[in-house]
Design an enzyme around this catalytic site. Sequence first.
Site, PDB file in Angstrom:
ATOM      1  N   SER A  27       8.718   7.274  -2.269  1.00  0.00           N
ATOM      2  CA  SER A  27       9.752   8.311  -2.252  1.00  0.00           C
ATOM      3  C   SER A  27      11.104   7.639  -2.093  1.00  0.00           C
ATOM      4  O   SER A  27      11.176   6.492  -1.616  1.00  0.00           O
ATOM      5  CB  SER A  27       9.514   9.247  -1.061  1.00  0.00           C
ATOM      6  OG  SER A  27      10.576  10.165  -0.911  1.00  0.00           O
TER       7      SER A  27
ATOM      8  N   TYR B 128       7.736  10.911   8.074  1.00  0.00           N
ATOM      9  CA  TYR B 128       7.547  10.785   6.622  1.00  0.00           C
ATOM     10  C   TYR B 128       8.328   9.574   6.102  1.00  0.00           C
ATOM     11  O   TYR B 128       7.794   8.775   5.324  1.00  0.00           O
ATOM     12  CB  TYR B 128       8.019  12.078   5.951  1.00  0.00           C
ATOM     13  CG  TYR B 128       7.864  12.130   4.454  1.00  0.00           C
ATOM     14  CD1 TYR B 128       6.612  12.162   3.854  1.00  0.00           C
ATOM     15  CD2 TYR B 128       8.986  12.182   3.621  1.00  0.00           C
ATOM     16  CE1 TYR B 128       6.473  12.239   2.472  1.00  0.00           C
ATOM     17  CE2 TYR B 128       8.862  12.266   2.244  1.00  0.00           C
ATOM     18  CZ  TYR B 128       7.605  12.301   1.671  1.00  0.00           C
ATOM     19  OH  TYR B 128       7.475  12.382   0.291  1.00  0.00           O
TER      20      TYR B 128
HETATM   21  N1  LIG Z   1       8.106  16.719  -4.236  1.00  0.00           N
HETATM   22  C1  LIG Z   1       8.983  15.823  -3.852  1.00  0.00           C
HETATM   23  O1  LIG Z   1      10.188  16.134  -3.748  1.00  0.00           O
HETATM   24  C2  LIG Z   1       8.566  14.407  -3.553  1.00  0.00           C
HETATM   25  C3  LIG Z   1       9.557  13.446  -3.371  1.00  0.00           C
HETATM   26  C4  LIG Z   1       9.190  12.144  -3.079  1.00  0.00           C
HETATM   27  C5  LIG Z   1       7.859  11.796  -2.992  1.00  0.00           C
HETATM   28  N2  LIG Z   1       6.893  12.748  -3.165  1.00  0.00           N
HETATM   29  C6  LIG Z   1       5.501  12.326  -3.029  1.00  0.00           C
HETATM   30  O2  LIG Z   1       4.775  12.751  -4.151  1.00  0.00           O
HETATM   31  C7  LIG Z   1       3.388  12.838  -3.821  1.00  0.00           C
HETATM   32  C8  LIG Z   1       2.842  14.153  -4.343  1.00  0.00           C
HETATM   33  O3  LIG Z   1       3.445  15.227  -3.630  1.00  0.00           O
HETATM   34  P1  LIG Z   1       3.914  16.570  -4.339  1.00  0.00           P
HETATM   35  O4  LIG Z   1       5.361  16.631  -4.234  1.00  0.00           O
HETATM   36  O5  LIG Z   1       3.261  16.736  -5.646  1.00  0.00           O
HETATM   37  O6  LIG Z   1       3.372  17.643  -3.256  1.00  0.00           O
HETATM   38  P2  LIG Z   1       2.102  18.632  -3.262  1.00  0.00           P
HETATM   39  O7  LIG Z   1       2.214  19.588  -4.385  1.00  0.00           O
HETATM   40  O8  LIG Z   1       2.004  19.152  -1.872  1.00  0.00           O
HETATM   41  O9  LIG Z   1       0.889  17.650  -3.557  1.00  0.00           O
HETATM   42  C9  LIG Z   1       0.294  16.857  -2.566  1.00  0.00           C
HETATM   43  C10 LIG Z   1      -1.076  16.453  -3.053  1.00  0.00           C
HETATM   44  O10 LIG Z   1      -1.696  15.599  -2.076  1.00  0.00           O
HETATM   45  C11 LIG Z   1      -3.029  16.060  -1.848  1.00  0.00           C
HETATM   46  N3  LIG Z   1      -3.452  15.685  -0.505  1.00  0.00           N
HETATM   47  C12 LIG Z   1      -2.848  15.976   0.676  1.00  0.00           C
HETATM   48  N4  LIG Z   1      -3.557  15.482   1.695  1.00  0.00           N
HETATM   49  C13 LIG Z   1      -4.644  14.868   1.157  1.00  0.00           C
HETATM   50  C14 LIG Z   1      -5.758  14.172   1.701  1.00  0.00           C
HETATM   51  N5  LIG Z   1      -5.919  14.021   3.024  1.00  0.00           N
HETATM   52  N6  LIG Z   1      -6.675  13.660   0.847  1.00  0.00           N
HETATM   53  C15 LIG Z   1      -6.542  13.813  -0.483  1.00  0.00           C
HETATM   54  N7  LIG Z   1      -5.511  14.466  -1.058  1.00  0.00           N
HETATM   55  C16 LIG Z   1      -4.585  14.990  -0.240  1.00  0.00           C
HETATM   56  C17 LIG Z   1      -2.948  17.576  -2.056  1.00  0.00           C
HETATM   57  O11 LIG Z   1      -4.195  18.123  -2.450  1.00  0.00           O
HETATM   58  P3  LIG Z   1      -5.259  18.876  -1.494  1.00  0.00           P
HETATM   59  O12 LIG Z   1      -4.497  19.788  -0.598  1.00  0.00           O
HETATM   60  O13 LIG Z   1      -6.133  19.588  -2.487  1.00  0.00           O
HETATM   61  O14 LIG Z   1      -5.979  17.777  -0.779  1.00  0.00           O
HETATM   62  C18 LIG Z   1      -1.998  17.651  -3.247  1.00  0.00           C
HETATM   63  O15 LIG Z   1      -2.713  17.474  -4.449  1.00  0.00           O
HETATM   64  C19 LIG Z   1       3.324  12.713  -2.286  1.00  0.00           C
HETATM   65  O16 LIG Z   1       2.938  11.399  -1.945  1.00  0.00           O
HETATM   66  C20 LIG Z   1       4.767  12.948  -1.858  1.00  0.00           C
HETATM   67  O17 LIG Z   1       5.064  12.324  -0.638  1.00  0.00           O
HETATM   68  C21 LIG Z   1       7.218  14.039  -3.449  1.00  0.00           C
END
Ligand SMILES: NC(=O)c1ccc[n+]([C@@H]2O[C@H](COP(=O)([O-])OP(=O)(O)OC[C@H]3O[C@@H](n4cnc5c(N)ncnc54)[C@H](OP(=O)(O)O)[C@@H]3O)[C@@H](O)[C@H]2O)c1
Length: 275
Positions: free
Chosen positions: A143, A156
């Site tokens: 991130s 985080y």
């Molecule tokens: N959105 C942003 O602005 C942003 C910015 C920077 C970085 N990121 C990073 O991008 C990545 C994806 O996040 P996102 O933004 O797409 O959010 P999201 O829609 O909440 O997706 C998070 C994903 O992680 C899975 N997950 C959570 N805990 C887990 C566990 N214990 N085991 C296996 N899977 C797990 C969830 O699936 P289940 O609930 O089905 O397990 C979901 O598929 C993350 O690493 C986040 O930190 C996001």
Amino acid sequence: MYNDKVIWITGASSGIGKSLALEFARQGATVILSARRADALAEVKAACDTVSSGRGASIVLPMDVTDEASLPKCVTDAVAAAGRIDMLINNAGISQRSSCLNTDMATYRKIFEVDVFGQIALTKAVLPQMIAQGGGHLVITASVAGKIGAPFRTGYCAAKHAVVGFFDALRTEVDQHNIQVSTILPGFIRTELSENAMTGDGSAFGKTDSNIAAGMDPDECARVIVKGLSKGKPEIGVGSGVEMHGLWIKRFFPSVLFKLMNKQYARSAKEDGFV
Ligand SMILES: NC(=O)c1ccc[n+]([C@@H]2O[C@H](COP(=O)([O-])OP(=O)(O)OC[C@H]3O[C@@H](n4cnc5c(N)ncnc54)[C@H](OP(=O)(O)O)[C@@H]3O)[C@@H](O)[C@H]2O)c1
């Protein structure tokens, strides 16, 4: 480019992971879809198989990245189903929306279990397979928060800084095995991240904050990431907001960045009611 390649994506049930799965399927890859919610993964599989330009159907492999003991078997299952693993995208993650004062240690530990130890454990489990098959590509969704400290996300930011360091160090170790390492640095992307983010006591924040609401579309984000990965970039920044400027401001003018973040604190506290 990705025809007949096997791409394993964690966190594939929503957000960036889901969009990555669809983009790789469009480009001909066989995608292995992992997360905890099997029902959501089944829907992503159906969507991937509809848009796929490749020969192989996508594969659903439910898993919890914090269940360390189960991960070696997940790798065995992935290889049994797909034959090899060309790319592992460690994308599962959970965020935080609470001040340090109001955050329980158990919450900090949970964030690290998912965002740091889960990523390390799965990567360690996959590495021998990649070495045996003669190469591969390891990817971590870190991130901008892995380079910049942002308010109400102390745990985080610490976790994302940790994985940036881990995968930078790993890159130098695995180069000799023909294994590439890419670190993704998303800014604000319109996903379920803030809804699922933990507050101080570990309960879900439950709403989309203003930054995420104004963020980049996840499909656009996935296209940028896949393009960067196809070029073998070691670091891929992706986002459309001012947060992306923070990366170079932090690098060259850290004092300026810290002042800007103080303003961000006031704005976030007021607009999104973080505590
Ligand atoms: N959105 C942003 O602005 C942003 C910015 C920077 C970085 N990121 C990073 O991008 C990545 C994806 O996040 P996102 O933004 O797409 O959010 P999201 O829609 O909440 O997706 C998070 C994903 O992680 C899975 N997950 C959570 N805990 C887990 C566990 N214990 N085991 C296996 N899977 C797990 C969830 O699936 P289940 O609930 O089905 O397990 C979901 O598929 C993350 O690493 C986040 O930190 C996001």
